[in-house]
Write an enzyme that holds these catalytic residues in place. Structure first.
Site, PDB file in Angstrom:
ATOM      1  N   GLU A 148       0.858  -1.202   0.000  1.00  0.00           N
ATOM      2  CA  GLU A 148       0.000   0.000   0.000  1.00  0.00           C
ATOM      3  C   GLU A 148       0.888   1.244   0.000  1.00  0.00           C
ATOM      4  O   GLU A 148       1.876   1.287   0.747  1.00  0.00           O
ATOM      5  CB  GLU A 148      -0.883   0.025   1.252  1.00  0.00           C
ATOM      6  CG  GLU A 148      -1.983  -1.025   1.236  1.00  0.00           C
ATOM      7  CD  GLU A 148      -2.901  -0.952   2.467  1.00  0.00           C
ATOM      8  OE1 GLU A 148      -4.109  -1.083   2.309  1.00  0.00           O
ATOM      9  OE2 GLU A 148      -2.388  -0.766   3.597  1.00  0.00           O
TER      10      GLU A 148
ATOM     11  N   ASN B 137      -5.708  -3.230   6.576  1.00  0.00           N
ATOM     12  CA  ASN B 137      -5.922  -3.435   8.014  1.00  0.00           C
ATOM     13  C   ASN B 137      -7.254  -2.873   8.511  1.00  0.00           C
ATOM     14  O   ASN B 137      -7.768  -3.322   9.540  1.00  0.00           O
ATOM     15  CB  ASN B 137      -4.761  -2.835   8.813  1.00  0.00           C
ATOM     16  CG  ASN B 137      -3.511  -3.682   8.665  1.00  0.00           C
ATOM     17  OD1 ASN B 137      -3.601  -4.870   8.367  1.00  0.00           O
ATOM     18  ND2 ASN B 137      -2.352  -3.087   8.857  1.00  0.00           N
TER      19      ASN B 137
HETATM   20  C1  LIG Z   1      -0.559  -6.314   9.846  1.00  0.00           C
HETATM   21  C2  LIG Z   1      -0.272  -5.564   8.612  1.00  0.00           C
HETATM   22  O1  LIG Z   1       0.085  -4.363   8.719  1.00  0.00           O
HETATM   23  C3  LIG Z   1      -0.487  -6.062   7.229  1.00  0.00           C
HETATM   24  C4  LIG Z   1      -0.315  -7.530   7.025  1.00  0.00           C
HETATM   25  O2  LIG Z   1       0.716  -7.973   6.637  1.00  0.00           O
HETATM   26  S1  LIG Z   1      -1.647  -8.468   7.372  1.00  0.00           S
HETATM   27  C5  LIG Z   1      -1.095 -10.127   7.032  1.00  0.00           C
HETATM   28  C6  LIG Z   1      -1.155 -10.418   5.568  1.00  0.00           C
HETATM   29  N1  LIG Z   1      -0.705 -11.759   5.365  1.00  0.00           N
HETATM   30  C7  LIG Z   1      -1.540 -12.791   5.295  1.00  0.00           C
HETATM   31  O3  LIG Z   1      -2.745 -12.622   5.375  1.00  0.00           O
HETATM   32  C8  LIG Z   1      -0.888 -14.117   5.131  1.00  0.00           C
HETATM   33  C9  LIG Z   1      -1.902 -15.219   5.114  1.00  0.00           C
HETATM   34  N2  LIG Z   1      -1.194 -16.496   4.907  1.00  0.00           N
HETATM   35  C10 LIG Z   1      -0.811 -16.907   3.680  1.00  0.00           C
HETATM   36  O4  LIG Z   1      -1.067 -16.266   2.674  1.00  0.00           O
HETATM   37  C11 LIG Z   1      -0.068 -18.205   3.626  1.00  0.00           C
HETATM   38  O5  LIG Z   1      -0.344 -18.951   4.766  1.00  0.00           O
HETATM   39  C12 LIG Z   1       1.476 -18.002   3.486  1.00  0.00           C
HETATM   40  C13 LIG Z   1       1.738 -17.327   2.154  1.00  0.00           C
HETATM   41  C14 LIG Z   1       2.062 -17.152   4.608  1.00  0.00           C
HETATM   42  C15 LIG Z   1       2.172 -19.334   3.574  1.00  0.00           C
HETATM   43  O6  LIG Z   1       1.609 -20.188   2.636  1.00  0.00           O
HETATM   44  P1  LIG Z   1       1.381 -21.751   2.925  1.00  0.00           P
HETATM   45  O7  LIG Z   1       1.267 -22.410   1.631  1.00  0.00           O
HETATM   46  O8  LIG Z   1       0.288 -21.892   3.894  1.00  0.00           O
HETATM   47  O9  LIG Z   1       2.610 -22.142   3.769  1.00  0.00           O
HETATM   48  P2  LIG Z   1       3.892 -22.922   3.455  1.00  0.00           P
HETATM   49  O10 LIG Z   1       3.601 -24.108   2.575  1.00  0.00           O
HETATM   50  O11 LIG Z   1       4.509 -23.143   4.778  1.00  0.00           O
HETATM   51  O12 LIG Z   1       4.727 -21.857   2.681  1.00  0.00           O
HETATM   52  C16 LIG Z   1       4.523 -21.556   1.318  1.00  0.00           C
HETATM   53  C17 LIG Z   1       5.816 -21.053   0.819  1.00  0.00           C
HETATM   54  O13 LIG Z   1       6.184 -19.851   1.502  1.00  0.00           O
HETATM   55  C18 LIG Z   1       7.494 -19.955   2.036  1.00  0.00           C
HETATM   56  N3  LIG Z   1       7.504 -19.151   3.249  1.00  0.00           N
HETATM   57  C19 LIG Z   1       6.704 -19.302   4.337  1.00  0.00           C
HETATM   58  N4  LIG Z   1       6.965 -18.308   5.220  1.00  0.00           N
HETATM   59  C20 LIG Z   1       7.932 -17.520   4.669  1.00  0.00           C
HETATM   60  C21 LIG Z   1       8.604 -16.360   5.092  1.00  0.00           C
HETATM   61  N5  LIG Z   1       8.338 -15.769   6.273  1.00  0.00           N
HETATM   62  N6  LIG Z   1       9.535 -15.813   4.270  1.00  0.00           N
HETATM   63  C22 LIG Z   1       9.830 -16.371   3.099  1.00  0.00           C
HETATM   64  N7  LIG Z   1       9.221 -17.488   2.629  1.00  0.00           N
HETATM   65  C23 LIG Z   1       8.276 -18.056   3.420  1.00  0.00           C
HETATM   66  C24 LIG Z   1       7.673 -21.425   2.239  1.00  0.00           C
HETATM   67  O14 LIG Z   1       9.030 -21.796   2.169  1.00  0.00           O
HETATM   68  C25 LIG Z   1       6.921 -22.023   1.066  1.00  0.00           C
HETATM   69  O15 LIG Z   1       7.691 -22.040  -0.135  1.00  0.00           O
HETATM   70  P3  LIG Z   1       7.294 -23.050  -1.336  1.00  0.00           P
HETATM   71  O16 LIG Z   1       5.868 -22.757  -1.711  1.00  0.00           O
HETATM   72  O17 LIG Z   1       8.258 -22.658  -2.384  1.00  0.00           O
HETATM   73  O18 LIG Z   1       7.441 -24.405  -0.767  1.00  0.00           O
END
Ligand SMILES: CC(=O)CC(=O)SCCNC(=O)CCNC(=O)[C@H](O)C(C)(C)COP(=O)(O)OP(=O)(O)OC[C@H]1O[C@@H](n2cnc3c(N)ncnc32)[C@H](O)[C@@H]1OP(=O)(O)O
Ligand SMILES: NC(=O)C1=CN([C@@H]2O[C@H](COP(=O)(O)OP(=O)(O)OC[C@H]3O[C@@H](n4cnc5c(N)ncnc54)[C@H](OP(=O)(O)O)[C@@H]3O)[C@@H](O)[C@H]2O)C=CC1
Length: 293
Positions: free
Chosen positions: A154, A192
């Site tokens: 954003e 958010n």
């Molecule tokens: C609060 C604020 O101000 C704003 C915000 O950010 S609000 C939060 C916004 N974020 C979200 O809503 C995240 C919601 N979660 C997701 O989209 C997913 O769970 C996720 C993308 C985090 C992980 O996806 P997943 O398929 O469930 O998990 P997982 O299989 O463990 O990981 C997927 C990939 O991400 C990688 N990964 C996981 N965490 C990581 C991290 N912190 N950094 C880098 N890579 C990461 C993994 O290695 C994996 O790689 P491959 O696909 O190549 O194997």
């Protein structure tokens, strides 16, 4: 004219700061990473190293790209070490007083033309900008967690942000291969404003005994197809950050519908901040997360 950004300073080497450093270095920017202590910077660097190694093993980047990116990141143990940066992104704790203090220390060491940005989740960009010597070169650049994976950033202009700063920020974010959503400067911006009340409502659902942690997260993962349940996501974001965002919404919009759930307050008061302290709605100290309610 659009300023050219080559060196990016990042203040705060926590989960967001190290993610921002990670994507900046991979995109070819020189990065200076600052935090309160050298140990925090070292821990941030270790996380970046681990996350890049995982990307190499998944073949999303090559070993040469990893080495080149890591070589572009250097520590900035003192705030003065950020003096040559073209852009500094503040990503420290979500507390307005702490951010104001950081800007007060930072601005005198910067070049006059340097851009200052905040990765704040919720705090007014106009108000933060007014605490600096350069409101026209101040902007909100709000990354999503986990930074290396999430596609959105954003961009939030304060009332005084000039076009050159906005344009340079757009070019910068585009070079990181992220998609931009422009938000007006209102409490918690777009993502958010919508996401955190949902998480707060999930915590009320737990507080009122409608379901336990497992039921609530399963319901939203399978019933609404969210990648993480809301309580798992709250732990991932950090419960201190979730509470700060709800407080900004509650105060800034003066509407009781944003009242932070007392159970969220209690977890934060206990120091159970989620993954970063190993305990929140889940206990992460064992082999796999165990619900705490
Ligand atoms: C609060 C604020 O101000 C704003 C915000 O950010 S609000 C939060 C916004 N974020 C979200 O809503 C995240 C919601 N979660 C997701 O989209 C997913 O769970 C996720 C993308 C985090 C992980 O996806 P997943 O398929 O469930 O998990 P997982 O299989 O463990 O990981 C997927 C990939 O991400 C990688 N990964 C996981 N965490 C990581 C991290 N912190 N950094 C880098 N890579 C990461 C993994 O290695 C994996 O790689 P491959 O696909 O190549 O194997
Ligand atoms: N968590 C999330 O999902 C998201 C968070 N954000 C925002 O990003 C910012 C950082 O959040 P996040 O990375 O999660 O938080 P973390 O707690 O993981 O990291 C914050 C880091 O900043 C350090 N810090 C605190 N004060 C200072 C200071 N004065 N100078 C330098 N470093 C300092 C902290 O050190 P110490 O621990 O010793 O205090 C810590 O290492 C917040 O504004 C947050 O709202 C934005 C998008 C998503």
């Amino acid at each position: 004219m659009t300023a050219t950004i080559k060196t990016v300073g990042i203040i705060g080497a926590g989960q967001m700061g190290n993610g921002i450093a990670h994507v900046c270095a991979l995109a070819g920017f020189d990065v200076k990473l600052n935090d309160i202590s050298p140990d925090r910077i070292k821990a941030g660097m270790a996380t970046i190293n681990g996350n890049m190694a995982r990307q190499v093993s998944k073949k999303t980047i090559s070993e040469d790209e990893r080495k080149a990116a890591l070589a572009r990141i250097g520590p900035a143990e003192k705030i003065e070490d950020l003096g040559a940066c073209d852009l500094v992104i503040e990503s420290a704790v979500e507390k307005e007083e702490a951010k104001r203090k950081i800007f007060a220390d930072l601005c005198p060491v910067l070049k006059p033309e340097a851009i200052v940005a905040s990765n704040t989740s919720s705090i007014s960009i106009t108000r933060l900008a007014s605490s600096t010597d350069r409101p026209e070169r101040f902007i909100g650049i709000h990354f999503m967690n986990p930074v290396p994976l999430m596609e959105l950033v954003e961009l939030i202009r304060g009332i005084a942000t000039d076009d050159a700063t906005f344009d340079a920020s757009k070019v910068f974010v585009t070079k990181l291969h992220k998609t931009i959503a422009v938000s007006e400067d209102f409490p918690a911006f777009i993502v958010n404003r919508i996401l955190l009340p949902m998480i707060n409502e999930a915590i009320y659902t737990l507080y009122e005994g409608v379901g336990n942690v497992e039921a609530i997260d399963t319901a939203m993962r399978l019933g609404a197809h969210h990648p993480m349940g809301p309580l798992e996501l709250a732990d991932f974001i950090g419960l201190d950050t979730c509470l700060s965002v709800m407080q900004v919404l509650h105060e800034g919009l003066a509407d009781s519908k944003y009242r932070p759930c007392p159970l969220l307050v209690k977890y934060v008061e206990a120091g159970w901040l989620g993954r970063k302290t190993q305990r929140g709605f889940y206990d992460y100290r064992g082999d796999k997360p165990v619900p705490t309610r």
